[in-house]
Design an enzyme around this catalytic site. Structure first.
Site, PDB file in Angstrom:
ATOM      1  N   SER A 142      56.058  61.072  84.300  1.00  0.00           N
ATOM      2  CA  SER A 142      55.690  61.394  86.058  1.00  0.00           C
ATOM      3  C   SER A 142      54.715  62.561  85.097  1.00  0.00           C
ATOM      4  O   SER A 142      54.596  63.020  84.287  1.00  0.00           O
ATOM      5  CB  SER A 142      56.626  62.252  86.244  1.00  0.00           C
ATOM      6  OG  SER A 142      56.555  63.259  87.116  1.00  0.00           O
ATOM      7  N   TYR A 156      64.280  67.988  85.359  1.00  0.00           N
ATOM      8  CA  TYR A 156      63.528  66.456  86.153  1.00  0.00           C
ATOM      9  C   TYR A 156      62.213  66.400  84.540  1.00  0.00           C
ATOM     10  O   TYR A 156      61.958  65.828  83.919  1.00  0.00           O
ATOM     11  CB  TYR A 156      62.644  66.434  86.871  1.00  0.00           C
ATOM     12  CG  TYR A 156      62.073  64.883  87.133  1.00  0.00           C
ATOM     13  CD1 TYR A 156      62.789  64.375  87.217  1.00  0.00           C
ATOM     14  CD2 TYR A 156      61.253  65.513  88.210  1.00  0.00           C
ATOM     15  CE1 TYR A 156      62.129  62.758  87.409  1.00  0.00           C
ATOM     16  CE2 TYR A 156      60.158  64.125  88.125  1.00  0.00           C
ATOM     17  CZ  TYR A 156      60.703  62.867  87.838  1.00  0.00           C
ATOM     18  OH  TYR A 156      59.893  62.088  88.026  1.00  0.00           O
TER      19      TYR A 156
HETATM   20  P1  NAD Z   1      63.379  55.489  93.515  1.00  0.00           P
HETATM   21  O1  NAD Z   1      64.166  56.765  93.298  1.00  0.00           O
HETATM   22  O2  NAD Z   1      62.894  54.706  95.753  1.00  0.00           O
HETATM   23  O3  NAD Z   1      63.625  54.283  92.337  1.00  0.00           O
HETATM   24  C1  NAD Z   1      64.427  55.163  91.390  1.00  0.00           C
HETATM   25  C2  NAD Z   1      64.609  53.749  90.938  1.00  0.00           C
HETATM   26  O4  NAD Z   1      65.767  54.153  90.015  1.00  0.00           O
HETATM   27  C3  NAD Z   1      65.313  52.808  92.160  1.00  0.00           C
HETATM   28  O5  NAD Z   1      65.092  51.655  91.621  1.00  0.00           O
HETATM   29  C4  NAD Z   1      66.647  53.206  91.382  1.00  0.00           C
HETATM   30  O6  NAD Z   1      67.568  52.063  91.350  1.00  0.00           O
HETATM   31  C5  NAD Z   1      66.906  53.341  89.610  1.00  0.00           C
HETATM   32  N1  NAD Z   1      68.358  54.169  89.248  1.00  0.00           N
HETATM   33  C6  NAD Z   1      67.993  55.463  89.042  1.00  0.00           C
HETATM   34  N2  NAD Z   1      69.323  55.345  88.858  1.00  0.00           N
HETATM   35  C7  NAD Z   1      69.715  54.364  88.287  1.00  0.00           C
HETATM   36  C8  NAD Z   1      70.835  54.256  87.125  1.00  0.00           C
HETATM   37  N3  NAD Z   1      71.516  54.972  86.755  1.00  0.00           N
HETATM   38  N4  NAD Z   1      71.082  52.842  87.218  1.00  0.00           N
HETATM   39  C9  NAD Z   1      70.022  51.922  87.067  1.00  0.00           C
HETATM   40  N5  NAD Z   1      68.802  52.256  87.622  1.00  0.00           N
HETATM   41  C10 NAD Z   1      68.733  53.115  88.441  1.00  0.00           C
HETATM   42  O7  NAD Z   1      61.893  56.731  92.848  1.00  0.00           O
HETATM   43  P2  NAD Z   1      60.527  55.696  92.355  1.00  0.00           P
HETATM   44  O8  NAD Z   1      59.339  57.024  93.021  1.00  0.00           O
HETATM   45  O9  NAD Z   1      60.590  54.008  92.707  1.00  0.00           O
HETATM   46  O10 NAD Z   1      60.797  56.327  90.493  1.00  0.00           O
HETATM   47  C11 NAD Z   1      60.266  55.695  90.087  1.00  0.00           C
HETATM   48  C12 NAD Z   1      60.267  56.178  89.083  1.00  0.00           C
HETATM   49  O11 NAD Z   1      58.775  56.748  89.169  1.00  0.00           O
HETATM   50  C13 NAD Z   1      61.418  57.222  88.027  1.00  0.00           C
HETATM   51  O12 NAD Z   1      61.402  57.174  86.929  1.00  0.00           O
HETATM   52  C14 NAD Z   1      60.625  58.201  89.012  1.00  0.00           C
HETATM   53  O13 NAD Z   1      60.964  59.543  88.092  1.00  0.00           O
HETATM   54  C15 NAD Z   1      59.093  58.133  88.292  1.00  0.00           C
HETATM   55  N6  NAD Z   1      58.173  58.406  89.423  1.00  0.00           N
HETATM   56  C16 NAD Z   1      57.947  59.090  90.615  1.00  0.00           C
HETATM   57  C17 NAD Z   1      57.068  59.353  91.229  1.00  0.00           C
HETATM   58  C18 NAD Z   1      57.013  59.308  92.494  1.00  0.00           C
HETATM   59  O14 NAD Z   1      56.367  60.712  93.125  1.00  0.00           O
HETATM   60  N7  NAD Z   1      57.475  59.109  93.392  1.00  0.00           N
HETATM   61  C19 NAD Z   1      55.734  60.011  90.243  1.00  0.00           C
HETATM   62  C20 NAD Z   1      56.487  60.278  89.440  1.00  0.00           C
HETATM   63  C21 NAD Z   1      57.060  59.260  88.369  1.00  0.00           C
END
Ligand code: NAD
Length: 247
Positions: A142, A156
């Site tokens: 991130s 985080y």
């Molecule tokens: P989201 O909440 O839609 O998806 C999170 C994913 O992680 C889902 O597929 C969920 O099933 C999985 N997950 C969570 N806990 C889990 C567990 N215990 N076991 C297996 N799977 C698990 O959010 P997203 O935005 O798609 O996030 C995906 C990644 O991107 C994450 O690592 C998040 O930190 C990162 N991220 C997101 C953003 C944003 O703004 N959306 C920005 C930077 C980084």
């Protein structure tokens, strides 16, 4: 644009929705067979598999809690055994627990570390045993590894900045085998975790060079690049895709 991933076997930890689902769609479109994990409900994961297969791609869904090292390792072993090898690992599973320092529960600290950091090491460890030359490990970090402008995000931010050191060490150790390890650092991306119409969106857009949320498919395009042959000399790197959030 597309990357040639024909015949590659990809494992996406946490691939049923959001950024992970976009990565699954993209890698499958580029020719890879994609195995996605889901944590609790199989419904979204099975729907994504059906969607990819309806489009002519190859996909399967596997249950695995990223915080459970035994289950996650077993899931990776089962996919590698089924296809005879593994080429691409994407560590996408992540959780965002926010809260004031004075009240932040240690259970939330431990859970964040288990899902956002330890699973990356566990999966890399398992995947590396099955990878050959050209193997790719790509972690979804991130922009908060570099900048945390919001209250309550210390744990985080720590979890994502930990991936910077982890990727460098893994890159060093796996490089001699031709395996690359990199982090993608997205800024605000429109998903359940951070909706573009969420309460915090205007303040984020206020200091970004490109004042909008990114799309999951934009992140997936960077992952496809890192997964492909053209990224063979990129390793141990953090690649920002954040609309200038950290700038
Ligand atoms: P989201 O909440 O839609 O998806 C999170 C994913 O992680 C889902 O597929 C969920 O099933 C999985 N997950 C969570 N806990 C889990 C567990 N215990 N076991 C297996 N799977 C698990 O959010 P997203 O935005 O798609 O996030 C995906 C990644 O991107 C994450 O690592 C998040 O930190 C990162 N991220 C997101 C953003 C944003 O703004 N959306 C920005 C930077 C980084």
């Amino acid at each position: 644009m597309s990357t040639n991933l024909n015949g590659k076997i990809a494992f996406i930890n946490g691939g049923s929705r959001g950024i992970g689902a976009a990565i699954a769609r993209r890698l499958a479109r580029d020719g890879a067979t994609v195995a996605i994990t889901y944590h609790a409900s199989a419904i979204a994961a099975e729907a994504l598999v059906a969607e990819i297969e309806a489009g002519g791609g190859k996909a399967l869904a596997v249950q695995a809690d990223a915080a459970d090292a035994v289950t996650l390792t077993r899931a990776i072993d089962s996919v590698a055994d089924r296809f005879g090898r593994l080429d691409i690992l994407v560590n996408n599973a992540g959780i965002l627990r926010l809260g004031p320092v004075e009240e932040f529960a240690l259970e939330d600290f431990d859970r964040t570390v288990a899902v956002n950091v330890r699973s990356v090491f566990v999966a890399a460890q398992a995947a590396a045993r099955h990878m050959g030359d050209g193997g790719r490990i790509i972690n979804i970090s991130s922009t908060n590894a570099l900048r945390m402008p919001f209250a309550g995000g210390a744990v985080y931010a720590m979890s994502k900045s930990a991936l910077t050191g982890l990727a460098k060490g893994l890159a060093r150790d796996l490089g001699p085998r031709g395996i690359t390890v990199n982090n993608v650092q997205p800024g605000p991306i429109d998903t359940d975790m951070n909706p573009a119409d969420g309460a915090m969106a205007p303040s984020m857009h206020g200091f970004m060079a490109l004042p909008r949320h990114g799309r999951a498919d934009e992140v997936a395009a960077m992952v496809a690049y890192l997964a492909g042959a053209e990224a063979a000399f990129v390793t141990g790197a953090d690649l920002l895709i954040d609309g200038g959030f950290a700038a």
